[in-house]
Write an enzyme that holds these catalytic residues in place. Sequence first.
Site, PDB file in Angstrom:
ATOM      1  N   ALA A  73       0.904  -1.170  -0.397  1.00  0.00           N
ATOM      2  CA  ALA A  73      -0.055   0.014   0.248  1.00  0.00           C
ATOM      3  C   ALA A  73       1.219   0.861   0.161  1.00  0.00           C
ATOM      4  O   ALA A  73       1.218   1.552   0.982  1.00  0.00           O
ATOM      5  CB  ALA A  73      -0.829  -0.274   1.315  1.00  0.00           C
ATOM      6  N   PRO A  91      -5.195   9.490  -0.642  1.00  0.00           N
ATOM      7  CA  PRO A  91      -6.183   9.768  -1.507  1.00  0.00           C
ATOM      8  C   PRO A  91      -5.486  10.712  -1.872  1.00  0.00           C
ATOM      9  O   PRO A  91      -5.476  11.619  -3.571  1.00  0.00           O
ATOM     10  CB  PRO A  91      -7.288  10.043  -0.379  1.00  0.00           C
ATOM     11  N   SER A 139       1.032   9.816  -8.129  1.00  0.00           N
ATOM     12  CA  SER A 139       2.188   9.491  -8.846  1.00  0.00           C
ATOM     13  C   SER A 139       2.905   9.783  -7.555  1.00  0.00           C
ATOM     14  O   SER A 139       4.416   9.949  -7.935  1.00  0.00           O
ATOM     15  CB  SER A 139       2.034  10.251  -9.740  1.00  0.00           C
ATOM     16  N   ARG A 170       7.242  -3.815 -12.229  1.00  0.00           N
ATOM     17  CA  ARG A 170       7.222  -2.855 -13.737  1.00  0.00           C
ATOM     18  C   ARG A 170       7.484  -4.450 -15.007  1.00  0.00           C
ATOM     19  O   ARG A 170       6.319  -4.115 -15.754  1.00  0.00           O
ATOM     20  CB  ARG A 170       7.755  -1.889 -13.256  1.00  0.00           C
ATOM     21  N   GLN A 219     -13.572  -3.880 -31.687  1.00  0.00           N
ATOM     22  CA  GLN A 219     -14.275  -3.037 -32.996  1.00  0.00           C
ATOM     23  C   GLN A 219     -14.631  -3.836 -34.331  1.00  0.00           C
ATOM     24  O   GLN A 219     -14.948  -4.439 -34.992  1.00  0.00           O
ATOM     25  CB  GLN A 219     -13.316  -1.767 -33.722  1.00  0.00           C
ATOM     26  N   ILE A 220     -13.684  -4.661 -34.118  1.00  0.00           N
ATOM     27  CA  ILE A 220     -13.828  -5.773 -35.102  1.00  0.00           C
ATOM     28  C   ILE A 220     -14.447  -7.258 -35.123  1.00  0.00           C
ATOM     29  O   ILE A 220     -15.795  -7.063 -35.978  1.00  0.00           O
ATOM     30  CB  ILE A 220     -11.992  -7.026 -34.927  1.00  0.00           C
ATOM     31  N   GLU A 262       0.892   1.265 -10.386  1.00  0.00           N
ATOM     32  CA  GLU A 262       2.918   0.390 -10.357  1.00  0.00           C
ATOM     33  C   GLU A 262       3.410   1.311 -11.581  1.00  0.00           C
ATOM     34  O   GLU A 262       3.656   1.714 -12.254  1.00  0.00           O
ATOM     35  CB  GLU A 262       2.937  -0.540 -11.282  1.00  0.00           C
ATOM     36  N   GLY A 263       2.601   2.666 -10.968  1.00  0.00           N
ATOM     37  CA  GLY A 263       3.088   4.263 -12.019  1.00  0.00           C
ATOM     38  C   GLY A 263       2.133   4.432 -13.524  1.00  0.00           C
ATOM     39  O   GLY A 263       2.763   3.481 -14.632  1.00  0.00           O
ATOM     40  N   THR A 264       1.985   5.807 -13.646  1.00  0.00           N
ATOM     41  CA  THR A 264       1.179   6.077 -14.597  1.00  0.00           C
ATOM     42  C   THR A 264       1.945   6.255 -15.505  1.00  0.00           C
ATOM     43  O   THR A 264       3.634   5.883 -15.426  1.00  0.00           O
ATOM     44  CB  THR A 264       0.650   7.115 -14.113  1.00  0.00           C
TER      45      THR A 264
END
Lengths: 402, 362
Positions: free
Chosen positions: A135, A139, A143, A262, A355-356, A382-384
Amino acid sequence: MAIDFELDDTVATVRDFVHAFADQTLRPLAREADEKGKLPAGVIKQLGQLAGNRATIMAEERVQTSEDKKPIGAMVGVVGSEELAWGDPAVLLNIPGPGLAAPSITAAGTPEQKKRFLADIFNVESEEPRFGALAVTEPQAGSDVSNVQTTAVRDGDEWVLNGTKVYCTNGARADIVVVNATLDKSLGRAGQKFFVIEKGAPGFKIGKIEKKMGIRASETAEFALDDCRVPLDNILGGVDALEAAREGSGFKGTMKTFDSSRPSVAAMALGIGRAAYEYARDWAASELPMSSNFTRRNAITSKLGTMKRELDSARGLIWRAAWMADNKIPNSKEASMSKAYAPQAALRCCIGAIQIMGPEGYSKEHLVEKWFRDIKVYDIFEGTGQIQRVIISRAILGRLDK
Amino acid sequence: MGFDLQPTDEQQALKQTLAEFAAAVLRPAARDAEAAGRTPEALARQIQEIGVAAPVDEAYGGGGTFDAVTYCMAAEELAWGDPAIAYQALGGGLAAVVIGRAGTDEQKASHLPIFTEPAPGRSFVAVAEKVAAGDLESLDTTIEGNLVAGRKYGVLDAEEAQVGIVVGRSQDGGLAAATVRPGCYEIVKPEDKLGLEAAPTWVVDFDGSGDALRPGAELQQALLLAKLMTGAVALGCARASLEYAANYATEREAFGKPIGAFQGISFKIADMAIAVDAARAALWRTAWHIDRGTATLADAAEANGQCVAAAVLCGDDGVQVLGGHGFVTDHPSEMWFRDAVTLSVLDSPELVGDVMVARSVF
């Protein structure tokens, strides 16, 4: 040493084994788990027994070396993660094990702590499934990890933790939760350390379980630390870490955790994208015979080619980052490259697959709409993608914003 | 054995040598070569001396050949110096690569000595057609027995070439190729083109007798490597754009800071770097397959598609990061962008590469 694109035999064996597990066990559970927002307790128990209740990404436990003694732990991690997520990304997060608590403890913990929090809890035959969690997010701090407000204050033989953590995978049911908290706000992120909170610690209060766009079968929890007390030995790195924190090395532990996780998270994104690509490819092959609408068929053909090219590119970046980790080559930039690229490529695949397939693409009769909902968060947790690009560009350009 | 991305010491040394040569010699020569529409003879001889552009086996008087991975590494480094000069040098030696890998002993003895002279041999491998540029499965040119018939575009050095290779379809529809000597083709016109201006190309009508190369696996792998040269040049072009822009972003200031401090710029740099590295992985993977004889057309299409996509992305953002400075010819960025789009005609990911990839799965 020479350029070689063939997977080591051991890695290939693990891949095939995990793929069969994903295909036969995880995929069939996907739809119902998504609808109910969780898996039946009995199924989680079964998953725990099948996976040895140890987790797939537990550094101490996974295959570490090939037959010719080359380190392959990270390669096994990414290849296995791709297959598991191909089966189902949300069910995957219900497989008992230490989860993201493992890399943080492995990276920052003392040998005693690795034994106490990983081996003793997870490397045992247990009837009940066991989970670990990490954790970090609060809030007001996603990042920007340096803005974490949770505090840790020493009181005799204990640490007293106060703060709120959100978006914690498996946070409510975890046997251990690793949290970062600040010992000294004036030091910014250098003043932060990781603490292990064991189940039942006084002052650990579970809040709401999030309702989400995707990975609905995965438990995403909020919890408050209200004078939460943990033993002095629960600071990762040991009490000596206090001095290290003063010297400013506290934050590096956090980042090191992410460098190893990552590529695995990127591999999960790849697995989801591949699932969507393969599903749409097979659907198109059976539903669109050569005689069907020429324009649409050609458009679909080209799109499928793009999807495959981008997925293979993602795999190239992921495998490189894992290979560097196994060979002890610093891979912070390359790990971020894999994490920046794979989720977006996979998202494009999921949208393309919908879409296909047209009306069958958005229908809940097929899983592609679910994979689309599931994949989005991979560009966030995990990091934008944006934070990954900050890391990559700083590695290339240096720090220019001082 | 097992997945590995570490080049050998020999490969490292070659890359290093070529990188230095590219920086010291090719980069400064680029604009003059562009204006002249060709590589100056003295420079062409210098490149020839290095021995990577037209590798010929020792048995035929050459300095030795390279595996496909090494060849791609070398091509990237040369193209980093200047894509057009590299394309002319590598393209001019490409027939040596194909004949060396897929020719009979007689064909080797007949053609390879052209490439062992101090002056570089001029040759071409003609693939592109008006509609099917780069799509090896949709060529209209026919090669029936030794008879070659069809119109080709982008034929390098056609006016001076001593030998060429034409790629087309055999009677049974399979991939075919034949060597041709001057006399069996007619030059239609020179191409005055957007980019790669230092690599002169022509439109050529083939209608005559060549010497067919043996069809089969060796020929296919050799032609895939020939195709991959384009991707390797595109990769070098992409990296040149990226590195130039990254360097500029650390020096140019706006609003009191280097522009690289702003995420509108730094994120572009990150995405360019990702595209370059992803492309290299795809290129090396396909080259590695060629070395094992297991590459497919889809592999090559995928690698080239990724390399060309990287070159176009980096070309575009490479200009954008420099702003007005990128648009003017004081900097090389605009030239590399034009080179990238020119290369994309051969292997546009969306129009050519991805379609070929999909054909293999669908």
